[in-house]
Design a protein around this motif. Structure first.
Motif, PDB file in Angstrom:
ATOM      1  N   LYS A  77    -100.041 103.211  30.364  1.00  0.00           N
ATOM      2  CA  LYS A  77    -101.672 103.658  30.275  1.00  0.00           C
ATOM      3  C   LYS A  77    -101.825 105.135  30.056  1.00  0.00           C
ATOM      4  O   LYS A  77    -102.901 105.449  29.473  1.00  0.00           O
ATOM      5  CB  LYS A  77    -102.355 103.224  31.667  1.00  0.00           C
ATOM      6  CG  LYS A  77    -102.180 101.861  32.065  1.00  0.00           C
ATOM      7  CD  LYS A  77    -102.532 101.630  33.298  1.00  0.00           C
ATOM      8  CE  LYS A  77    -102.483 100.232  34.014  1.00  0.00           C
ATOM      9  NZ  LYS A  77    -102.988  99.874  35.450  1.00  0.00           N
ATOM     10  N   ALA A  78    -100.799 105.984  30.188  1.00  0.00           N
ATOM     11  CA  ALA A  78    -100.812 107.126  29.844  1.00  0.00           C
ATOM     12  C   ALA A  78     -99.366 107.885  29.783  1.00  0.00           C
ATOM     13  O   ALA A  78     -98.403 106.955  30.237  1.00  0.00           O
ATOM     14  CB  ALA A  78    -101.528 108.198  31.032  1.00  0.00           C
ATOM     15  N   VAL A 130    -107.470 110.607  30.424  1.00  0.00           N
ATOM     16  CA  VAL A 130    -106.620 111.552  30.308  1.00  0.00           C
ATOM     17  C   VAL A 130    -105.390 110.883  29.334  1.00  0.00           C
ATOM     18  O   VAL A 130    -105.080 109.753  29.359  1.00  0.00           O
ATOM     19  CB  VAL A 130    -105.778 112.087  31.581  1.00  0.00           C
ATOM     20  CG1 VAL A 130    -106.878 112.922  32.367  1.00  0.00           C
ATOM     21  CG2 VAL A 130    -105.118 111.138  32.283  1.00  0.00           C
ATOM     22  N   THR A 131    -104.745 111.777  28.601  1.00  0.00           N
ATOM     23  CA  THR A 131    -103.582 111.540  27.776  1.00  0.00           C
ATOM     24  C   THR A 131    -102.204 111.262  28.465  1.00  0.00           C
ATOM     25  O   THR A 131    -101.610 110.263  28.165  1.00  0.00           O
ATOM     26  CB  THR A 131    -103.240 112.566  26.710  1.00  0.00           C
ATOM     27  OG1 THR A 131    -104.263 112.788  25.660  1.00  0.00           O
ATOM     28  CG2 THR A 131    -101.985 112.330  26.220  1.00  0.00           C
ATOM     29  N   LYS A 190     -93.546 105.920  41.837  1.00  0.00           N
ATOM     30  CA  LYS A 190     -94.846 105.330  42.070  1.00  0.00           C
ATOM     31  C   LYS A 190     -95.711 105.687  40.640  1.00  0.00           C
ATOM     32  O   LYS A 190     -96.758 104.964  40.557  1.00  0.00           O
ATOM     33  CB  LYS A 190     -95.467 106.142  43.310  1.00  0.00           C
ATOM     34  CG  LYS A 190     -96.965 105.805  43.382  1.00  0.00           C
ATOM     35  CD  LYS A 190     -97.261 104.328  43.836  1.00  0.00           C
ATOM     36  CE  LYS A 190     -96.650 103.962  45.045  1.00  0.00           C
ATOM     37  NZ  LYS A 190     -97.169 102.631  45.364  1.00  0.00           N
ATOM     38  N   THR A 191     -95.699 106.894  40.236  1.00  0.00           N
ATOM     39  CA  THR A 191     -96.287 107.251  39.029  1.00  0.00           C
ATOM     40  C   THR A 191     -96.044 106.261  37.867  1.00  0.00           C
ATOM     41  O   THR A 191     -96.896 105.939  37.159  1.00  0.00           O
ATOM     42  CB  THR A 191     -96.009 108.726  38.620  1.00  0.00           C
ATOM     43  OG1 THR A 191     -96.147 109.461  39.885  1.00  0.00           O
ATOM     44  CG2 THR A 191     -97.193 109.029  37.590  1.00  0.00           C
ATOM     45  N   VAL A 192     -94.788 106.141  37.495  1.00  0.00           N
ATOM     46  CA  VAL A 192     -94.553 105.304  36.524  1.00  0.00           C
ATOM     47  C   VAL A 192     -94.786 103.966  36.871  1.00  0.00           C
ATOM     48  O   VAL A 192     -95.614 103.085  36.047  1.00  0.00           O
ATOM     49  CB  VAL A 192     -92.825 105.097  36.318  1.00  0.00           C
ATOM     50  CG1 VAL A 192     -92.437 104.210  35.384  1.00  0.00           C
ATOM     51  CG2 VAL A 192     -92.300 106.367  35.845  1.00  0.00           C
TER      52      VAL A 192
END
Length: 303
Positions: free
Chosen positions: A75-76, A41-42, A67-69
Motif C-alpha cells: 500500500k506504500a 502518502v508514498t 508491524k509496519t510491513v
C-alpha cells in the motif's frame, strides 16, 4: 515507472507511540499507519530518528518493523532505519530488515565516530554489497557531526546500483543542485525538512521525508501534488501555511513536539523515552499558539 520513481512524493517519518508504562502503544501505531495510507502518502519510514529507534530494544525494533510491513506492505513503500556507527552492525541490521520485507534501508552516517569521506564510502559500499534492497543515504550533520559530500554520494550511487536515494537534512537547499549535478537525474533526493520542501522541489528534489505528516499528512501530500501538477500558487499557499507549524515541531528535540500535538488530537500519548523529555511548559505555550493559528489557516487553504 522506473524503480527510483517509487520514492517520489511524501514519506512519513513515523513516530513510535508509547503507553503510560513505556510499552509500545500498538493500537495507536496502527491508527497512525492507517491515517497515512488514507491520506495517500508514498511511503512509511519506521524506526528512524523520529521513531526514537535508538531507545528501542532489539525485540521492539523487530516488532515495529514487522508491524509496519504487515500493515502497509503493498500500500506504500516501506523504509526502515538500519544505520549504526559500526559497519558490521549496520550490515547485520540491514540484512535483517531485508528478511522482514522492507523495501528500502535508510542508513544514517555513522555518528560520534565522524569518519572521513573515504570512510563513508567504505561503510556504505560494505552495506550495499551485503543486501539487494534499495538504500537511501541519510545526511543529517546536526545530529551526527558529519555530512555526505556530493562527490561521495556520486561515487556511491554510480558504483552501487542499489544506492538510489538520499535524505538530505542539512538545512541547505543549494545542496540539491550539487547532488543533482553529480549524481544524475535518476538519483532520488528527498528533503528532510518540512519547511524547506518547496524550495527543494523547485531545485529538483523529488520528495519529502516528513515529520509534520504524522499530524497532517493531507497538507504535505497536497503541497507536493500541487507542485507536480504545476499549480505553483496553490503549492506556495500550502507551504506558507505549513512552514511556521513545521518549524515549531522542532521547538525542542523531535519527536517530543509532534507527540505533544498528536496528544491534543487524542491520537497518541505524549510520552517519549529518555534521554528525551516532554515539551517544556514555555515551549508548549509557544507551540500551542502556533498550532492554533495553523489550524485556522489550514481550513482556509484546504477548504
Amino acid at each position: 515507472m522506473s524503480k527510483s520513481k517509487q520514492y517520489d512524493g511524501v514519506i512519513t517519518a513515523l513516530i513510535t507511540p508509547f503507553t503510560e508504562t513505556g510499552a509500545i502503544d500498538w493500537p495507536a501505531y496502527e491508527r497512525l499507519i492507517d491515517r497515512q495510507l488514507e491520506a495517500g502518502v508514498t511511503g512509511l519510514l519506521t524506526v528512524g530518528t523520529t521513531g526514537e529507534a535508538s531507545t528501542l530494544t532489539d525485540e521492539e525494533y523487530e516488532q515495529v518493523v514487522k508491524k509496519t510491513v504487515e500493515r502497509a506492505k503493498g500500500k506504500a513503500v516501506i523504509l526502515a532505519g538500519s544505520g549504526t556507527n559500526v559497519t558490521t552492525k549496520t550490515v547485520e541490521r540491514t540484512r535483517r530488515i531485508e528478511d522482514w520485507g522492507v523495501d528500502c534501508a535508510l542508513i544514517v552516517t555513522p555518528y560520534y565516530n565522524k569518519p572521513s569521506q573515504t570512510g563513508l564510502i567504505n561503510h556504505y559500499e560494505a552495506i550495499a554489497d551485503a543486501v539487494s534492497i534499495d538504500i537511501m543515504l541519510y545526511s543529517v550533520p546536526g545530529r551526527t557531526g558529519i555530512e555526505i559530500a556530493p562527490q561521495t554520494a556520486a561515487a556511491l550511487c554510480h558504483s552501487n546500483k542499489n544506492i538510489v536515494a538520499i535524505k538530505e537534512a542539512g538545512g541547505r537547499a543549494e545542496r540539491v543542485s550539487d547532488l543533482r549535478a553529480r549524481c544524475g537525474e535518476d538519483f532520488v533526493i528527498h528533503c528532510g525538512d518540512d519547511g524547506l520542501a518547496l524550495a527543494f522541489y523547485a531545485l529538483g528534489a523529488s520528495g519529502l521525508t516528513s515529520v509534520l505528516a504524522n499530524y497532517d499528512p493531507e497538507i504535505c501530500v497536497a503541497c507536493y501534488n500541487a507542485w507536480v501538477a504545476g499549480d505553483y500558487q496553490t503549492a506556495l499557499r500550502l507551504h506558507d501555511t505549513l512552514r511556521p507549524f513545521a518549524e515549531a515541531l522542532f521547538i525542542e528535540n523531535s519527536p517530543a513536539p509532534v507527540k505533544c500535538v498528536l496528544g491534543m488530537q487524542n491520537s497518541v500519548l505524549e510520552y517519549v523515552r529518555g534521554p528525551l523529555a516532554p515539551v517544556s511548559p514555555d515551549a508548549r505555550k509557544k507551540l500551542m499558539e502556533i498550532f492554533t493559528a495553523y489550524t485556522q489557516n489550514r481550513k482556509l487553504v484546504l477548504s
